[in-house]
Design an enzyme around this catalytic site. Structure first.
Site, PDB file in Angstrom:
ATOM      1  N   ASP A  62       7.050  -4.530   9.061  1.00  0.00           N
ATOM      2  CA  ASP A  62       6.707  -3.823   7.835  1.00  0.00           C
ATOM      3  C   ASP A  62       5.860  -2.459   8.063  1.00  0.00           C
ATOM      4  OD1 ASP A  62       6.928  -3.945   4.531  1.00  0.00           O
ATOM      5  OD2 ASP A  62       5.053  -3.467   5.114  1.00  0.00           O
ATOM      6  N   TYR A  67       1.051   4.567   6.616  1.00  0.00           N
ATOM      7  CA  TYR A  67       0.181   3.592   7.267  1.00  0.00           C
ATOM      8  C   TYR A  67      -0.254   4.592   8.743  1.00  0.00           C
ATOM      9  CZ  TYR A  67       1.839  -0.325   4.689  1.00  0.00           C
ATOM     10  OH  TYR A  67       2.184  -1.172   3.624  1.00  0.00           O
ATOM     11  N   LYS A  96       8.155   2.876   4.027  1.00  0.00           N
ATOM     12  CA  LYS A  96       8.074   2.892   2.788  1.00  0.00           C
ATOM     13  C   LYS A  96       7.789   4.592   2.405  1.00  0.00           C
ATOM     14  CE  LYS A  96       5.698  -1.586   2.433  1.00  0.00           C
ATOM     15  NZ  LYS A  96       5.241  -1.282   3.777  1.00  0.00           N
ATOM     16  N   HIS A 125       7.353   3.716  -2.176  1.00  0.00           N
ATOM     17  CA  HIS A 125       6.220   3.077  -2.021  1.00  0.00           C
ATOM     18  C   HIS A 125       5.160   2.678  -3.296  1.00  0.00           C
ATOM     19  CE1 HIS A 125       2.674   2.437   1.421  1.00  0.00           C
ATOM     20  NE2 HIS A 125       2.834   1.527   0.630  1.00  0.00           N
TER      21      HIS A 125
END
Length: 341
Positions: A62, A67, A96, A125
């Site tokens: 994930d 990120y 996302k 997201h």
């Protein structure tokens, strides 16, 4: 014992499009430091831990554009595919998109960073839409969802879903979509059971994926005055002792028995293994009832700097003026050296 001898058998849940999603994933969000800057310090450890995760049988990973780690995630996946440890079709990779008006542009950028031909699942997201300058774009998430449906039709992704949507938002989305979301990723843990949201999802065959599945149980998330359970909670220790498991394993097993996927993050190999050793015991009815009583609606993740924006999904905290959104959540580059678009 080598990783080869440890091969875990992680079960799957079925998405509403027939695709299987592993019931446990490896989360790749490394977080922000106390000054709200992204730190790459743990990225080499994450690469190592993620490599180990694949070696011992993890297949679900994930990540997200936000990120900053898509290049490294892609490097690990491709290395393991090249080594013959895993085939691409055995992996389940989620990414996302944050505030994206053009989903296809975003998905293609992720595929390039990850060096993959397709994603198994993409998620909106957050339901809000904010510019790099922190201005509310007020883009309707239904419009963003049309973009998700389009990349699904084009074969760039196998499944589409959402993240951080509330009850009203998911009902509205289901009522106005050609494709029902395959998955909803939200914070779920012992303090935040999200029962109504989980029930709605299960009624529509939408698989719930839990981020922050330990809540404030782990010291790194233990905010002042945050509620029990903590790692030394007597009730948790008692249930753990009964089953020969750790407190965190009890928390993850509870999620699994609720039909919820968990994507805990860790950069520690022993934790990678420990998190996955939850499929060889069963919590009984009394255990489940006892654990459910920790639910008090306490939220670990609460980005209050977004709370005055259109479609903010959580209850607002009173008395807060508009707080400046950290620059690290508005403008960023990807990768270890933060130099990849």
């Amino acid at each position: 014992m080598t990783a080869l001898h440890l091969m875990l058998n992680i079960p799957t849940f079925k998405l509403n499009n027939g695709i299987e999603i592993p019931a446990l994933g490896y989360g790749t969000w490394l977080g922000l430091d106390e000054k709200a800057n992204f730190s790459t310090e743990d990225l080499p450890k994450m690469i190592d831990a993620m490599s180990y995760a694949i070696d011992i049988g993890y297949r679900h990973f994930d990540t997200a554009h936000l990120y900053r780690v898509e290049p490294e995630v892609g490097q690990v996946l491709n290395k393991k595919i090249k080594e013959g440890v895993v085939k691409r079709e055995e992996l389940f990779v989620t990414s996302k998109y944050h505030r994206e008006a053009d989903v296809e542009v975003s998905v293609r950028a992720s595929l390039k960073r990850l060096n993959l031909d397709y994603l198994d699942l993409i998620l909106i997201h957050w339901p809000m839409s904010i510019t790099e300058d922190g201005v509310d774009e007020k883009i309707d998430y239904l419009e963003t969802w049309r973009g998700c449906e389009s990349v699904l039709e084009k074969g760039l992704v196998k499944s589409i879903g959402i993240s951080n949507f509330n009850v009203e938002q998911i009902k509205r989305l289901i009522a106005n979509s050609k494709v029902v979301p395959a998955s909803l990723q939200i914070e779920v843990n012992l303090n935040l059971g999200q029962n109504e949201l989980v029930d709605i999802c299960h009624d529509h065959g939408i698989v719930v994926v839990a981020y922050s599945p330990f809540g404030t149980m782990v010291p790194s998330r233990a905010a002042p005055n945050s509620p029990e359970p903590k790692l030394d909670n007597p009730t948790m220790l008692e249930i753990g002792k009964k089953h020969g498991k750790t407190v965190t394993q009890i928390a993850l097993r509870y999620m699994f028995q609720r039909g919820i996927v968990s994507v805990p993050k860790t950069v520690t190999k022993s934790r990678v293994l420990e998190n996955a050793q939850i499929f060889n015991f069963i919590l009984d009815e009394n255990d489940m009832k006892t654990l459910s009583e920790f639910d008090n609606g306490y939220r670990t993740v609460r980005p209050v700097f977004w709370q005055n924006f259109t479609n903010y999904p959580f209850e607002k905290l009173p008395g807060l003026e508009q707080i400046e959104i950290p620059l690290s959540l508005r403008k960023w580059k990807n990768g270890l050296n933060l130099d990849i678009d």
